[in-house]
Design an enzyme around this catalytic site. Structure first.
Site, PDB file in Angstrom:
ATOM      1  N   HIS A   1     -11.242   9.559  -9.590  1.00 53.91           N
ATOM      2  CA  HIS A   1     -10.733  10.247 -10.877  1.00 53.91           C
ATOM      3  C   HIS A   1      -9.262  11.197  -9.922  1.00 53.91           C
ATOM      4  CE1 HIS A   1     -13.497   7.956 -13.265  1.00 53.91           C
ATOM      5  NE2 HIS A   1     -11.536   6.958 -14.058  1.00 53.91           N
TER       6      HIS A   1
ATOM      7  N   GLU B   1     -13.231  -0.231   0.136  1.00 54.34           N
ATOM      8  CA  GLU B   1     -12.335   0.318  -0.300  1.00 54.34           C
ATOM      9  C   GLU B   1     -12.049  -0.955  -1.606  1.00 54.34           C
ATOM     10  OE1 GLU B   1      -8.076   1.545   1.182  1.00 54.34           O
ATOM     11  OE2 GLU B   1      -7.474  -0.623   0.985  1.00 54.34           O
TER      12      GLU B   1
ATOM     13  N   CYS C   1       0.572  -1.508  -0.152  1.00 53.51           N
ATOM     14  CA  CYS C   1      -0.247   0.257  -0.612  1.00 53.51           C
ATOM     15  C   CYS C   1       0.940   1.084  -0.041  1.00 53.51           C
ATOM     16  CB  CYS C   1      -0.902   0.425   1.194  1.00 53.51           C
ATOM     17  SG  CYS C   1      -1.712  -1.591   1.274  1.00 53.51           S
TER      18      CYS C   1
END
Length: 146
Positions: free
Chosen positions: A79, A126, A38
């Site tokens: 985005h 997530e 991550c």
């Protein structure tokens, strides 16, 4: 859309409870070696559920306009690289921090409305198997968010 099940907020005495589902696609990274993979830039399609409550409806008969809520979250974060936003400079955009930040964005809008609705829960998924629920603590009848 398949039927979704969400953690229930603590019981409340408000007349109305509104839930808004939405999603946005964004990238992020956690700048810490302890974060493992991550720590590298990667993306998710985040699924968000907002729980808004209140006693009074607005002049249109709504607690909050669903499209306004979508603009606040999807319109802002879709985005984009989350790390580029000023709100994620102090604390990296972990799912926990994303949920708390979305709460702050939504609550800042809600306090401007005459009917004074409140956000009592934000759920951010997530991945299909990992999600966070953020619930602000209450103190003296007012939400205590940071």
């Amino acid at each position: 859309m398949l039927q979704q099940f969400y953690p229930q907020p603590f019981p409340h005495s408000y007349k109305f409870e509104l839930n808004k589902d939405m999603n946005f696609s964004s990238a992020h990274f956690i700048p810490n070696d302890k974060a493992g993979k991550c720590s590298l830039t990667h993306g998710h399609t985040y699924f968000v559920n907002l729980t808004i409550v209140g006693d009074e409806l607005d002049e249109m008969g709504m607690l909050v306009n669903f499209s306004d809520l979508k603009k606040l979250v999807h319109g802002k974060y879709d985005h984009h690289l989350l790390n580029d936003f000023p709100e994620f400079k102090k604390m990296a955009p972990s799912t926990e921090v994303v949920a708390q930040t979305i709460y702050g964005v939504v609550e800042a809008y809600l306090v401007t409305l005459a009917n004074q609705p409140k956000c009592i829960q934000v759920m951010v998924r997530e991945t299909p198997t990992s999600y966070v629920v953020y619930r602000p603590k209450e103190s003296k009848g007012k939400s205590n968010h940071e």
